[in-house]
Write an enzyme that holds these catalytic residues in place. Structure first.
Site, PDB file in Angstrom:
ATOM      1  N   GLY A 119      16.908  48.628  71.193  1.00 46.10           N
ATOM      2  CA  GLY A 119      17.065  47.975  69.890  1.00 46.10           C
ATOM      3  C   GLY A 119      17.187  46.457  69.938  1.00 46.10           C
ATOM      4  N   THR A 131      18.276  42.446  70.398  1.00 47.61           N
ATOM      5  CA  THR A 131      19.278  41.603  69.748  1.00 47.61           C
ATOM      6  C   THR A 131      19.651  42.177  68.392  1.00 47.61           C
ATOM      7  N   LYS A 174      25.747  42.783  59.770  1.00 45.76           N
ATOM      8  CA  LYS A 174      25.809  43.335  58.410  1.00 45.76           C
ATOM      9  C   LYS A 174      26.970  44.320  58.276  1.00 45.76           C
ATOM     10  N   SER A 200      14.894  36.466  72.222  1.00 43.33           N
ATOM     11  CA  SER A 200      15.492  35.134  72.324  1.00 43.33           C
ATOM     12  C   SER A 200      16.954  35.235  72.713  1.00 43.33           C
ATOM     13  N   LEU A 207      26.564  30.689  58.549  1.00 43.88           N
ATOM     14  CA  LEU A 207      27.029  31.021  57.200  1.00 43.88           C
ATOM     15  C   LEU A 207      27.368  32.505  57.053  1.00 43.88           C
ATOM     16  N   GLU A 208      26.593  33.359  57.712  1.00 46.27           N
ATOM     17  CA  GLU A 208      26.909  34.802  57.614  1.00 46.27           C
ATOM     18  C   GLU A 208      28.236  35.097  58.310  1.00 46.27           C
ATOM     19  N   ASP A 231      10.468  37.001  68.631  1.00 43.58           N
ATOM     20  CA  ASP A 231      11.198  35.740  68.842  1.00 43.58           C
ATOM     21  C   ASP A 231      10.665  34.936  70.023  1.00 43.58           C
ATOM     22  N   MET A 240      12.229  33.523  63.391  1.00 43.51           N
ATOM     23  CA  MET A 240      12.910  34.460  64.300  1.00 43.51           C
ATOM     24  C   MET A 240      13.570  35.537  63.448  1.00 43.51           C
ATOM     25  N   HIS A 296      17.226  47.621  32.114  1.00 45.12           N
ATOM     26  CA  HIS A 296      18.416  46.926  31.631  1.00 45.12           C
ATOM     27  C   HIS A 296      19.621  47.853  31.729  1.00 45.12           C
TER      28      HIS A 296
HETATM   29  P1  FAD Z   1      14.949  41.009  70.616  1.00 46.68           P
HETATM   30  O1  FAD Z   1      15.530  41.786  69.525  1.00 46.68           O
HETATM   31  O2  FAD Z   1      15.702  39.808  71.102  1.00 46.68           O
HETATM   32  O3  FAD Z   1      14.742  42.030  71.815  1.00 46.68           O
HETATM   33  C1  FAD Z   1      14.303  41.621  73.066  1.00 46.68           C
HETATM   34  C2  FAD Z   1      14.728  42.660  74.075  1.00 46.68           C
HETATM   35  O4  FAD Z   1      14.066  42.387  75.292  1.00 46.68           O
HETATM   36  C3  FAD Z   1      16.220  42.645  74.400  1.00 46.68           C
HETATM   37  O5  FAD Z   1      16.747  43.936  74.266  1.00 46.68           O
HETATM   38  C4  FAD Z   1      16.285  42.187  75.854  1.00 46.68           C
HETATM   39  O6  FAD Z   1      17.350  42.785  76.580  1.00 46.68           O
HETATM   40  C5  FAD Z   1      14.944  42.651  76.361  1.00 46.68           C
HETATM   41  N1  FAD Z   1      14.443  41.934  77.531  1.00 46.68           N
HETATM   42  C6  FAD Z   1      14.358  40.596  77.715  1.00 46.68           C
HETATM   43  N2  FAD Z   1      13.786  40.315  78.903  1.00 46.68           N
HETATM   44  C7  FAD Z   1      13.509  41.508  79.478  1.00 46.68           C
HETATM   45  C8  FAD Z   1      12.909  41.876  80.691  1.00 46.68           C
HETATM   46  N3  FAD Z   1      12.433  40.976  81.550  1.00 46.68           N
HETATM   47  N4  FAD Z   1      12.808  43.201  80.982  1.00 46.68           N
HETATM   48  C9  FAD Z   1      13.265  44.143  80.109  1.00 46.68           C
HETATM   49  N5  FAD Z   1      13.817  43.843  78.933  1.00 46.68           N
HETATM   50  C10 FAD Z   1      13.934  42.534  78.615  1.00 46.68           C
HETATM   51  N6  FAD Z   1      16.862  39.015  61.732  1.00 46.68           N
HETATM   52  C11 FAD Z   1      16.594  39.577  60.541  1.00 46.68           C
HETATM   53  O7  FAD Z   1      15.417  39.752  60.194  1.00 46.68           O
HETATM   54  N7  FAD Z   1      17.593  39.967  59.694  1.00 46.68           N
HETATM   55  C12 FAD Z   1      18.893  39.786  60.003  1.00 46.68           C
HETATM   56  O8  FAD Z   1      19.773  40.157  59.233  1.00 46.68           O
HETATM   57  C13 FAD Z   1      19.218  39.188  61.247  1.00 46.68           C
HETATM   58  N8  FAD Z   1      20.501  39.001  61.613  1.00 46.68           N
HETATM   59  C14 FAD Z   1      20.789  38.447  62.832  1.00 46.68           C
HETATM   60  C15 FAD Z   1      22.116  38.234  63.161  1.00 46.68           C
HETATM   61  C16 FAD Z   1      22.441  37.666  64.374  1.00 46.68           C
HETATM   62  C17 FAD Z   1      23.886  37.455  64.734  1.00 46.68           C
HETATM   63  C18 FAD Z   1      21.402  37.326  65.297  1.00 46.68           C
HETATM   64  C19 FAD Z   1      21.735  36.754  66.637  1.00 46.68           C
HETATM   65  C20 FAD Z   1      20.082  37.518  64.972  1.00 46.68           C
HETATM   66  C21 FAD Z   1      19.755  38.071  63.722  1.00 46.68           C
HETATM   67  N9  FAD Z   1      18.426  38.269  63.330  1.00 46.68           N
HETATM   68  C22 FAD Z   1      18.150  38.819  62.111  1.00 46.68           C
HETATM   69  C23 FAD Z   1      17.308  37.889  64.199  1.00 46.68           C
HETATM   70  C24 FAD Z   1      16.750  39.137  64.906  1.00 46.68           C
HETATM   71  O9  FAD Z   1      17.781  39.745  65.652  1.00 46.68           O
HETATM   72  C25 FAD Z   1      15.600  38.742  65.815  1.00 46.68           C
HETATM   73  O10 FAD Z   1      14.631  38.019  65.102  1.00 46.68           O
HETATM   74  C26 FAD Z   1      14.946  39.995  66.393  1.00 46.68           C
HETATM   75  O11 FAD Z   1      15.874  40.756  67.129  1.00 46.68           O
HETATM   76  C27 FAD Z   1      13.776  39.623  67.295  1.00 46.68           C
HETATM   77  O12 FAD Z   1      13.209  40.777  67.791  1.00 46.68           O
HETATM   78  P2  FAD Z   1      12.408  40.803  69.169  1.00 46.68           P
HETATM   79  O13 FAD Z   1      11.904  42.186  69.298  1.00 46.68           O
HETATM   80  O14 FAD Z   1      11.445  39.692  69.215  1.00 46.68           O
HETATM   81  O15 FAD Z   1      13.490  40.493  70.304  1.00 46.68           O
HETATM   82  P1  NAI Z   2      19.342  28.319  62.335  1.00 46.89           P
HETATM   83  O1  NAI Z   2      18.130  27.650  62.820  1.00 46.89           O
HETATM   84  O2  NAI Z   2      19.299  29.169  61.142  1.00 46.89           O
HETATM   85  O3  NAI Z   2      20.473  27.234  62.037  1.00 46.89           O
HETATM   86  C1  NAI Z   2      20.912  26.325  62.990  1.00 46.89           C
HETATM   87  C2  NAI Z   2      21.587  25.195  62.260  1.00 46.89           C
HETATM   88  O4  NAI Z   2      22.231  24.388  63.222  1.00 46.89           O
HETATM   89  C3  NAI Z   2      20.626  24.304  61.495  1.00 46.89           C
HETATM   90  O5  NAI Z   2      21.117  24.101  60.203  1.00 46.89           O
HETATM   91  C4  NAI Z   2      20.600  23.029  62.313  1.00 46.89           C
HETATM   92  O6  NAI Z   2      20.367  21.878  61.542  1.00 46.89           O
HETATM   93  C5  NAI Z   2      21.995  23.033  62.903  1.00 46.89           C
HETATM   94  N1  NAI Z   2      22.132  22.274  64.143  1.00 46.89           N
HETATM   95  C6  NAI Z   2      21.236  22.156  65.148  1.00 46.89           C
HETATM   96  N2  NAI Z   2      21.753  21.363  66.122  1.00 46.89           N
HETATM   97  C7  NAI Z   2      22.984  20.990  65.713  1.00 46.89           C
HETATM   98  C8  NAI Z   2      23.999  20.179  66.266  1.00 46.89           C
HETATM   99  N3  NAI Z   2      23.846  19.594  67.446  1.00 46.89           N
HETATM  100  N4  NAI Z   2      25.152  20.007  65.569  1.00 46.89           N
HETATM  101  C9  NAI Z   2      25.324  20.598  64.351  1.00 46.89           C
HETATM  102  N5  NAI Z   2      24.382  21.374  63.775  1.00 46.89           N
HETATM  103  C10 NAI Z   2      23.225  21.579  64.443  1.00 46.89           C
HETATM  104  O7  NAI Z   2      19.906  29.110  63.630  1.00 46.89           O
HETATM  105  P2  NAI Z   2      21.049  30.181  63.758  1.00 46.89           P
HETATM  106  O8  NAI Z   2      21.932  30.172  62.572  1.00 46.89           O
HETATM  107  O9  NAI Z   2      21.650  29.949  65.099  1.00 46.89           O
HETATM  108  O10 NAI Z   2      20.234  31.518  63.800  1.00 46.89           O
HETATM  109  C11 NAI Z   2      19.243  31.743  64.821  1.00 46.89           C
HETATM  110  C12 NAI Z   2      18.116  32.562  64.315  1.00 46.89           C
HETATM  111  O11 NAI Z   2      18.533  33.888  64.049  1.00 46.89           O
HETATM  112  C13 NAI Z   2      17.541  31.994  63.041  1.00 46.89           C
HETATM  113  O12 NAI Z   2      16.254  31.515  63.329  1.00 46.89           O
HETATM  114  C14 NAI Z   2      17.447  33.129  62.100  1.00 46.89           C
HETATM  115  O13 NAI Z   2      16.142  33.327  61.676  1.00 46.89           O
HETATM  116  C15 NAI Z   2      17.924  34.353  62.874  1.00 46.89           C
HETATM  117  N6  NAI Z   2      18.917  35.027  62.043  1.00 46.89           N
HETATM  118  C16 NAI Z   2      18.491  35.624  60.897  1.00 46.89           C
HETATM  119  C17 NAI Z   2      19.377  36.214  60.051  1.00 46.89           C
HETATM  120  C18 NAI Z   2      18.881  36.812  58.803  1.00 46.89           C
HETATM  121  O14 NAI Z   2      17.684  37.009  58.671  1.00 46.89           O
HETATM  122  N7  NAI Z   2      19.728  37.132  57.858  1.00 46.89           N
HETATM  123  C19 NAI Z   2      20.804  36.255  60.336  1.00 46.89           C
HETATM  124  C20 NAI Z   2      21.160  35.549  61.550  1.00 46.89           C
HETATM  125  C21 NAI Z   2      20.223  34.988  62.367  1.00 46.89           C
END
Ligand code: FAD
Ligand code: NAI
Length: 466
Positions: A38, A40, A50, A145, A186-187, A312, A318, A444
């Site tokens: 699954g 990240t 969430k 990532s 923010l989340e 990512d 991302m 509504h």
């Molecule tokens: P990932 O989900 O990062 O999966 C990559 C996988 O590859 C990992 O399991 C890792 O262990 C594995 N891997 C890496 N290198 C290797 C290797 N060499 N061999 C084997 N396995 C390997 N996005 C949303 O759309 N909605 C959200 O609400 C949301 N909330 C988020 C909240 C947080 C706190 C964070 C950190 C991110 C959130 N995101 C959200 C972003 C979302 O998690 C990522 O965009 C998404 O997981 C990317 O998917 P991916 O498949 O590219 O990579």
């Molecule tokens: P982000 O790119 O959303 O926000 C990073 C923030 O940090 C920006 O506002 C930037 O200006 C600021 N920043 C950068 N350098 C800084 C510094 N030196 N000092 C102070 N502020 C600085 O990245 P975030 O929040 O870390 O999330 C990472 C990724 O995960 C995002 O790209 C997002 O798409 C994904 N994500 C998505 C969610 C969703 O879809 N609901 C929830 C959480 C993450």
């Protein structure tokens, strides 16, 4: 063992790609170095965040609004270990669900770090160092990532950490200082503010969620201020120091004055960076760009045409659903189909309360591109449904082409914005005009009436309820 396709990484990009490849008849392998599937998103991202957002929202409502609703509650408290336990259970159920889907689709899962030995050979090294090598006709890199950090910050993962550790705190912080006013800041800032922590967000730019339409950042900031979150915009962080249980963050404000924040926790949330370590890209000559991302062409092929990359680890938003779309795209492309992704219509959502959701172009982007547009907005406070639930913050803003009336962007801050944005995605995929939406019946009382009203405002400036 020979595979038609091997996918490295089991996040939403990788596991969805694996399912689609298997559906299309390919003999499919999925490699994951983490003990559960699954990626990240399911383990330390979308799902656990969430779960905590929902738990903290219940507490916040019980604490702040139940009395007004006429509900009496005594001895309300937060049991942080139980909240984390429930979150962990949600994660386990979800990752187990992915494991089930792999079995159902007859996908071979190999646990361990996957790396390329050569163009068609993948080696999987498990946690005990045991190696398993197999050949594959094609491959998809979906390694995702990891959190970015500033060079001068040492993450001790106890009091100075990233989102991964913030999802596992066993106590409510007294004062958490969050570096970065983006989505994660923010989340997770909302989670802890709702639970009673003092939250300070230190943001480098002059707006929170700076990549979204500027109006949304302003609206959300207003709402989050009511929650007690303090914002320090245009602040450049210069240092983070931990002494015992105290964390000190220093920053420079606009006037280059040094500002000091003292708290008990600090979360760094300044973005994420592509993860390619240990993949053996050097063995197959695949290069990364200046931000460490794997370069791909329009078909998501790397410089080796039989190796693709998604999610990512490549350019673009991302987001889990972007990674999923790319996973399906590659599977279908490899199978000889002609899939298509409309990147302009990948919605972005921030799960604060009110939620923020957007699709298409922001006002800033339309201005920059010189596209003539008109704008219609409708505030939630004018809706009966919003008043009934006391969710009156926010608005729907619709941007439509000035001449053709085609909807070019929809930006919502408000209750259930995350679900409401789907209507805008469908409308825009079918290239609807603002008038089209304004002529459709919306039940509504619902929050979606704000979408209809904003479209009425965008079409001829004739909303009905304001
Ligand atoms: P990932 O989900 O990062 O999966 C990559 C996988 O590859 C990992 O399991 C890792 O262990 C594995 N891997 C890496 N290198 C290797 C290797 N060499 N061999 C084997 N396995 C390997 N996005 C949303 O759309 N909605 C959200 O609400 C949301 N909330 C988020 C909240 C947080 C706190 C964070 C950190 C991110 C959130 N995101 C959200 C972003 C979302 O998690 C990522 O965009 C998404 O997981 C990317 O998917 P991916 O498949 O590219 O990579
Ligand atoms: P982000 O790119 O959303 O926000 C990073 C923030 O940090 C920006 O506002 C930037 O200006 C600021 N920043 C950068 N350098 C800084 C510094 N030196 N000092 C102070 N502020 C600085 O990245 P975030 O929040 O870390 O999330 C990472 C990724 O995960 C995002 O790209 C997002 O798409 C994904 N994500 C998505 C969610 C969703 O879809 N609901 C929830 C959480 C993450």
């Amino acid at each position: 063992m020979n595979y038609d396709i091997t996918i490295i990484g089991s996040g939403p990009g990788g596991y969805v790609a694996a399912i689609r490849c298997a559906q299309l008849g390919m003999k499919t392998a999925l490699v994951e170095k983490y003990p559960t599937l699954g990626g990240t998103c399911l383990n330390v991202g979308c799902i656990p965040s969430k779960a905590l957002l929902d738990s903290s929202e219940h507490y916040h409502n019980a604490h702040k609004t139940f009395e007004e609703h006429g509900i009496q509650l005594k001895d309300l408290g937060v049991d942080m270990p139980q909240m984390i336990k429930r979150k962990d259970a949600v994660v386990s159920q979800t990752t187990a669900g992915v494991e089930f889907l792999m079995k159902k689709n007859k996908i071979d899962v190999h646990y361990g770090t996957g790396s390329f030995v050569d163009d068609h050979t993948v080696k999987v090294t498990d946690k005990d160092g045991k190696e398993n090598t197999f050949s594959t006709k094609k491959a998809i890199i979906a390694t995702g990532s990891k959190p970015a950090n500033l060079p001068f910050i040492s993450l001790d993962k106890e009091r100075v950490f990233t989102s991964t550790e913030a999802l596992n705190l066993q106590e409510v912080p007294k004062h958490i200082i969050i570096i970065g006013g983006g989505v994660i800041g923010l989340e997770l800032g909302s989670v802890y503010a709702r639970l009673g922590a003092k939250v300070s967000v230190v943001e480098f730019l002059d707006s929170i969620i700076p990549t979204m339409d500027r109006t949304m950042g302003k609206e959300l900031q207003r709402s989050m201020k009511k929650l007690g979150v303090k914002f320090y915009l245009s602040h450049k962080v210069t240092g983070v120091k931990r002494e015992g249980e105290e964390v000190t963050v220093t920053a420079e404000d606009k006037k280059e004055q040094t500002v000091e924040f003292k708290g008990d926790y600090c979360m760094v949330a300044i973005g994420r960076q592509a993860y390619t370590e240990g993949l053996g890209l050097e063995n197959i000559g695949i290069k990364t760009d200046d931000r460490g991302r794997i370069e791909v062409n329009d078909h998501l092929q790397t410089s080796k045409s039989h190796i693709f990359a998604i999610g990512d680890v490549i350019k673009g938003a991302m987001l889990a659903h972007k990674a999923e779309e790319e996973g399906v795209y590659v599977a279908e492309y490899v199978a000889g189909q002609k899939p298509h992704i409309n990147y302009n219509l990948i919605p972005g959502v921030v799960y604060t309360w009110p939620e923020v959701a957007a699709v298409g172009q922001s006002e800033e982007q339309l201005k920059e591109a010189g596209i003539p547009y008109k704008s219609g907005a409708f505030p939630f406070r004018a809706l009966g449904r919003a008043r009934a639930s006391m969710d009156i913050d926010g608005q729907v803003k619709v941007l439509a082409h000035k001449e053709t009336d085609e909807i070019l962007g929809v930006h919502i801050v408000g209750p259930r914005a995350a679900d409401m944005i789907a209507e805008a995605v469908v409308a825009m995929e079918y290239r609807a005009s603002a008038e089209d939406i304004s002529r459709m019946s919306h039940a509504h009382p619902t929050f979606t009436e704000a979408m209809k009203e904003a479209c009425l405002a965008a079409t001829e400036d004739r909303p009905l309820h304001i």
